[in-house]
Motif scaffolding. Sequence first.
Motif, short mmCIF file in Angstrom:
data_model
loop_
_atom_site.label_atom_id
_atom_site.label_comp_id
_atom_site.label_asym_id
_atom_site.label_seq_id
_atom_site.Cartn_x
_atom_site.Cartn_y
_atom_site.Cartn_z
N GLY A 117 8.17 39.54 26.36
CA GLY A 117 6.82 39.07 26.11
C GLY A 117 6.13 37.82 26.73
O GLY A 117 6.42 37.28 27.73
N LYS B 130 0.50 34.88 9.51
CA LYS B 130 0.03 34.01 10.53
C LYS B 130 -0.80 33.21 10.02
O LYS B 130 -1.14 31.87 10.33
CB LYS B 130 -0.43 34.95 11.43
CG LYS B 130 0.67 35.72 12.47
CD LYS B 130 1.26 34.83 13.25
CE LYS B 130 2.41 35.60 14.15
NZ LYS B 130 2.87 34.55 15.12
N GLY C 198 -5.79 37.21 21.06
CA GLY C 198 -6.06 38.27 20.37
C GLY C 198 -4.94 39.24 20.90
O GLY C 198 -3.73 38.68 21.13
N1 LIG Z 1 1.21 40.52 21.68
C1 LIG Z 1 -0.10 40.12 20.90
O1 LIG Z 1 -0.92 40.81 20.85
C2 LIG Z 1 0.00 38.85 20.09
C3 LIG Z 1 -1.01 38.41 19.64
C4 LIG Z 1 -1.11 37.27 18.89
C5 LIG Z 1 0.17 36.34 18.58
N2 LIG Z 1 1.31 37.17 19.09
C6 LIG Z 1 2.46 36.21 18.66
O2 LIG Z 1 3.20 35.86 20.15
C7 LIG Z 1 4.36 35.60 19.78
C8 LIG Z 1 5.32 36.41 20.79
O3 LIG Z 1 4.75 37.99 20.70
P1 LIG Z 1 5.10 38.91 22.00
O4 LIG Z 1 3.49 39.45 21.83
O5 LIG Z 1 5.70 38.21 23.09
O6 LIG Z 1 5.95 39.93 21.20
P2 LIG Z 1 7.52 40.58 21.50
O7 LIG Z 1 7.22 41.01 22.91
O8 LIG Z 1 7.65 41.45 20.36
O9 LIG Z 1 8.34 39.07 21.45
C9 LIG Z 1 8.64 38.88 20.05
C10 LIG Z 1 9.70 37.72 20.45
O10 LIG Z 1 10.17 37.55 19.10
C11 LIG Z 1 11.71 37.36 18.98
N3 LIG Z 1 12.16 37.32 17.65
C12 LIG Z 1 11.62 37.91 16.60
N4 LIG Z 1 12.60 37.81 15.35
C13 LIG Z 1 13.13 36.73 15.84
C14 LIG Z 1 13.98 35.91 15.03
N5 LIG Z 1 14.21 36.10 13.83
N6 LIG Z 1 14.42 34.80 15.53
C15 LIG Z 1 14.51 34.79 16.93
N7 LIG Z 1 13.38 35.48 17.72
C16 LIG Z 1 12.76 36.37 17.25
C17 LIG Z 1 11.96 38.66 19.65
O11 LIG Z 1 13.39 38.74 20.08
P3 LIG Z 1 14.21 39.94 19.90
O12 LIG Z 1 13.97 40.68 21.50
O13 LIG Z 1 15.37 39.74 19.54
O14 LIG Z 1 13.51 40.95 18.98
C18 LIG Z 1 10.95 38.53 20.88
O15 LIG Z 1 11.66 37.55 21.82
C19 LIG Z 1 4.88 36.24 18.54
O16 LIG Z 1 4.88 35.19 17.64
C20 LIG Z 1 3.48 37.02 18.14
O17 LIG Z 1 3.19 37.18 16.64
C21 LIG Z 1 1.34 38.24 20.00
#
Ligand SMILES: NC(=O)c1ccc[n+]([C@@H]2O[C@H](COP(=O)([O-])OP(=O)(O)OC[C@H]3O[C@@H](n4cnc5c(N)ncnc54)[C@H](OP(=O)(O)O)[C@@H]3O)[C@@H](O)[C@H]2O)c1
Length: 246
Positions: free
Chosen positions: A17, A150, A177
């Motif tokens: 991601g 958040k 977003g």
């Molecule tokens: N995608 C969106 O629409 C969006 C929008 C706003 C903000 N965000 C934020 O962006 C950040 C990255 O999200 P993403 O969209 O890239 O989602 P993602 O692909 O689901 O990635 C989430 C990441 O967090 C890791 N993670 C989860 N629990 C953890 C823990 N306890 N310790 C260490 N790592 C952990 C996961 O590791 P594993 O592979 O081990 O599960 C994965 O590497 C998050 O904080 C999310 O809330 C995302």
Amino acid sequence: MNIFEDKVVLITGANRGIGRALVKALLNQGVRKVYATCRDLDTMSSFEDNRVTVLSLDITKDMQITTIAAIAQDTEILINNAGVINAGNILEGDLGGMDNDMSVNYFGTIKMMRAFAPILKKNNPSKIINIVSIAAYSPLPSIAGYAASKAALFSATQSVRIELAKEEVEVYAINPGAIDTDMNKDSDWDMPDPESIALKILESVGDGKFDIVPDEMGQGMYNAWREDPAKLSKIFSDLYYGENFK
Ligand SMILES: NC(=O)c1ccc[n+]([C@@H]2O[C@H](COP(=O)([O-])OP(=O)(O)OC[C@H]3O[C@@H](n4cnc5c(N)ncnc54)[C@H](OP(=O)(O)O)[C@@H]3O)[C@@H](O)[C@H]2O)c1
């Protein structure tokens, strides 16, 4: 000026991601070293770059955080990216899921900031970049625990920004977003890819903005909230009840 050039960066959740995209973007911007951390090293694909040090880290595990902080004493930029999302509304949603949202997104990130604050003070000028979410501003009943975690993280980020202001440690909140990652794998929305968002995040931090909304959808939500928070509530109420946006 490229503010990431020759810097040492640590990032959580770097195996997929937005985290993975940030590692690649940072390497392209000439960083000296990236500590790319994730829970399960078997899920980390190679970045094929000897500036990357891969480390195992679950941000809910105190001992692991202590170990990583001892190893990564040269960190100058901490990117708290790791996060989880659990579905459910406030009145009927699974409390275990809400607890997980808070443990990872809020308390996990706070623990990382506590462990790395002394390191970042020592290595100043330095930065903490927290990947928060536009959900921090948004009433989102279908993912209410995530939104609350958040909002809490956004508040903590604002507080730490003041707590570290006199230590030459800058603290950023990134509030995207919807982005096209595993977190949204069930959505058919048209979303930007994590690579373009990673570039936008680094560019905006370079411009010296502290609260950053890196994408168009997030900007639309943020602008609605700024105009009138009730306007954003209406958008999400319509979504929740399956009505058209008006
Ligand atoms: N995608 C969106 O629409 C969006 C929008 C706003 C903000 N965000 C934020 O962006 C950040 C990255 O999200 P993403 O969209 O890239 O989602 P993602 O692909 O689901 O990635 C989430 C990441 O967090 C890791 N993670 C989860 N629990 C953890 C823990 N306890 N310790 C260490 N790592 C952990 C996961 O590791 P594993 O592979 O081990 O599960 C994965 O590497 C998050 O904080 C999310 O809330 C995302």
